[in-house]
Design an enzyme around this catalytic site. Structure first.
Site, PDB file in Angstrom:
ATOM      1  N   TYR A 291       0.840  -1.200   0.000  1.00 38.72           N
ATOM      2  CA  TYR A 291       0.000   0.000   0.000  1.00 38.72           C
ATOM      3  C   TYR A 291       0.878   1.255   0.000  1.00 38.72           C
ATOM      4  O   TYR A 291       1.374   1.697   1.044  1.00 38.72           O
ATOM      5  CB  TYR A 291      -0.903  -0.001   1.234  1.00 38.72           C
ATOM      6  CG  TYR A 291      -2.055   0.958   1.139  1.00 38.72           C
ATOM      7  CD1 TYR A 291      -3.262   0.563   0.572  1.00 38.72           C
ATOM      8  CD2 TYR A 291      -1.961   2.259   1.608  1.00 38.72           C
ATOM      9  CE1 TYR A 291      -4.325   1.432   0.486  1.00 38.72           C
ATOM     10  CE2 TYR A 291      -3.019   3.137   1.518  1.00 38.72           C
ATOM     11  CZ  TYR A 291      -4.209   2.711   0.954  1.00 38.72           C
ATOM     12  OH  TYR A 291      -5.258   3.585   0.868  1.00 38.72           O
ATOM     13  N   TYR A 341      -5.292   5.126  -7.540  1.00 35.41           N
ATOM     14  CA  TYR A 341      -5.536   5.225  -6.097  1.00 35.41           C
ATOM     15  C   TYR A 341      -6.941   4.715  -5.801  1.00 35.41           C
ATOM     16  O   TYR A 341      -7.855   5.481  -5.578  1.00 35.41           O
ATOM     17  CB  TYR A 341      -5.354   6.670  -5.636  1.00 35.41           C
ATOM     18  CG  TYR A 341      -5.539   6.907  -4.154  1.00 35.41           C
ATOM     19  CD1 TYR A 341      -5.020   6.027  -3.213  1.00 35.41           C
ATOM     20  CD2 TYR A 341      -6.219   8.024  -3.691  1.00 35.41           C
ATOM     21  CE1 TYR A 341      -5.170   6.251  -1.853  1.00 35.41           C
ATOM     22  CE2 TYR A 341      -6.381   8.262  -2.331  1.00 35.41           C
ATOM     23  CZ  TYR A 341      -5.855   7.377  -1.420  1.00 35.41           C
ATOM     24  OH  TYR A 341      -6.016   7.606  -0.068  1.00 35.41           O
TER      25      TYR A 341
END
Lengths: 387, 143
Positions: A291, A341
């Site tokens: 992440y 994203y």
């Protein structure tokens, strides 16, 4: 050590992704329904087989609640619904919910969905932070607001502690962009250099634009079912060998300011636990999808997952290990920095694609074990997938 | 580092009538720095919450602390995301910890234009930014 009853109990059998853009012409909830439909079709199963829905607890249900998704799909008897955490830790941890439901017989086939409109919505990713009265009182008056600002403070502390340089951060962005250049669906595909990084606008010192993830409108989904049922699906099943979630005790009203040392994430708990459940170690991992909301957050988790000693995460990127052709490919789709994203569900989708094989130019050779790392400040999930 | 050209505190003013932090703002008006402390075990809890995570008691008192801290980390904002504020700006933000108040980090801006560094001393003083509203601000020094 006892083997977890959830180890290899379920497999991911279908994935779906929308087009990723800064501003979607199609409403994001519609993209979410399409992604779910595509994931189910990819699995080669009938929509009516889906009897469970999982997601993160904050972002996806806000745009499209599970019952609305079920209504779109025409699911007549949805026996299982669950949400956990925010964004990344939710989508990456979702197989933990699905595995418990499927292993106990509570559900048979569970779809995880996600969507986000922070590319185009006013206030983008920052808006929901402003609704917290603690933040409005104790952080916003000083301009300490917005994820780039928090992670700038993290990066500055890390620099002080370990001697990190802006070039070290640049190398994360450069490596990740090199992967995105190989992915036709990535939002940013033009390779970048240290000079590009140096000249990109400063947002919150030391983080520049190229240290920050993209802003995206988009959606994705994946379908999970029992290992037995998975054998009859369209693609080679990707097994959920290990999965772990952890929430750290930190003031729930602070996104990062009250963190004890700014240098660690709960990945140091979930990483070893998920790998242990799968019966493998960091050295067995063929690739990792981490992440990367910011270059610095990718480094912190890479260390916490055991790929480098604390303070040495940058060597993974400086020496090319994480880049295409390297020994430990990281973010093979381009990550949140260059692919999209969508808060890490794209990391799960990419891990599945790599383990199926057939990723073309960006295929990791002999990919058998992939680790996905999903972060949400004080909560984290690690997911070990195997071919 | 170029000189800072905007006020130390931005235009976002906290609602000082919110009961949870009323005493913090009342003390700030008098130039005092206070944090909630567990009456059972003495642990400081910041931000305020109902239960002490160490001893699980549920009673806190606001404790006057010495306003002498140090810069734990910092950033200089080039673009504000706070609603209503102009995007472009240059504002130092410091995250201040206190040797005598473990577990507390205070977010402030910086008085003057001294560039922050980790481990600089930060003395907390208060600036009035609106009628009755005084915000903590850090005065930095080498030692």
């Amino acid at each position: 050590m006892t083997v977890s009853p959830l180890r290899d109990a379920i497999a991911i059998v279908g994935v779906g992704e929308s087009v990723y853009s800064r501003r979607s012409a199609v409403p994001v909830p519609t993209l979410m329904v399409q992604a779910v439909r595509d994931a189910i079709a990819d699995a080669g199963i009938d929509i009516d087989e889906v009897d469970g829905i999982v997601s993160d607890a904050a972002v996806a249900p806000h745009l499209l609640p599970a019952d609305e998704l079920a209504a779109n799909l025409g699911l007549s008897d949805r026996v299982f619904t669950a949400q956990m955490s925010v964004g990344g830790a939710g989508s990456v941890g979702a197989p933990l919910l699905a595995a418990q439901a499927i292993a106990t017989g509570a559900a048979k086939t569970v779809v995880c969905y996600f969507g986000v409109d922070w590319g185009s919505a006013p206030g983008g990713p920052y808006r929901f932070h402003g609704t917290d009265p603690y933040k409005a009182s104790l952080e916003m008056p000083f301009g300490f607001y917005g994820q780039p600002v928090y992670f700038a403070a993290v990066a500055r502390r890390y620099m002080h502690r370990y001697g990190l340089t802006p070039e070290d951060l640049a190398d994360v962005a450069i490596s990740t962009r090199a992967w995105a250049a190989l992915h036709p669906g990535a939002m940013k595909r033009t390779p970048i250099t240290r000079a590009d990084h140096r000249s990109s606008p400063m947002i919150a010192d030391p983080l520049r634009v190229l240290d920050c993830c993209l802003l995206t409108d988009g959606a994705a989904a994946f379908v999970m079912t029992s290992t037995a049922r998975a054998r009859d699906c369209r693609h080679r099943p990707v097994s959920v060998a290990g999965v772990s979630f952890s929430g750290a005790a930190m003031s729930g009203h602070s996104y990062l300011a009250q963190h004890e040392d700014y240098l660690s994430t709960p990945a140091q708990v979930t990483g070893p636990r998920a790998l242990g459940m799968a019966g493998v170690g960091p050295e067995d991992v063929d690739f990792a999808e981490i992440y990367d909301c910011f270059t610095i957050s990718c480094l912190l988790q890479a260390e916490d997952l055991g790929f480098a000693p604390k303070g040495a995460g940058a060597t993974l990127f400086a020496d090319g290990h994480a880049a295409p052709g390297g020994s430990l490919p990281i973010n093979t789709h381009g990550g949140l920095l260059s692919h999209a994203y969508v808060l890490g569900i794209n990391h799960v989708v990419e891990a599945v694609a790599q383990l199926r094989g057939g990723c073309g130019d960006r295929q990791v050779p002999a990919a058998e074990v992939g680790l996905v790392s999903g972060y949400a400040a004080w909560e984290h999930a690690s997911l070990v997938l195997t071919a | 580092m170029s000189a800072i050209t905007v006020p130390n505190s931005g235009p976002w003013v906290p609602d000082i009538t919110w009961p949870v932090l009323e005493e913090f703002w009342a003390a700030a008006r008098e130039g005092r720095l206070v944090f909630p402390r567990c009456t059972a075990c003495g642990r400081y809890q910041w931000y305020p919450q109902a239960m002490c995570p160490d001893c699980r008691a549920m009673a806190f008192e606001w404790d006057d602390v010495r306003p002498e801290g140090y810069v734990f980390s910092h950033t200089t904002l080039r673009r504000s995301f706070v609603p209503g504020e102009d995007g472009e700006q240059a504002r130092h933000i410091v995250l201040v910890k206190f040797v005598h108040v473990p577990g507390v980090t205070l977010v402030t801006n910086v008085r003057g234009d001294m560039a922050p560094r980790v481990d600089l001393r930060a003395r907390i003083i208060f600036d009035q930014v609106a009628p009755g509203v005084w915000l903590p601000v850090s005065e930095l020094s080498e030692d």
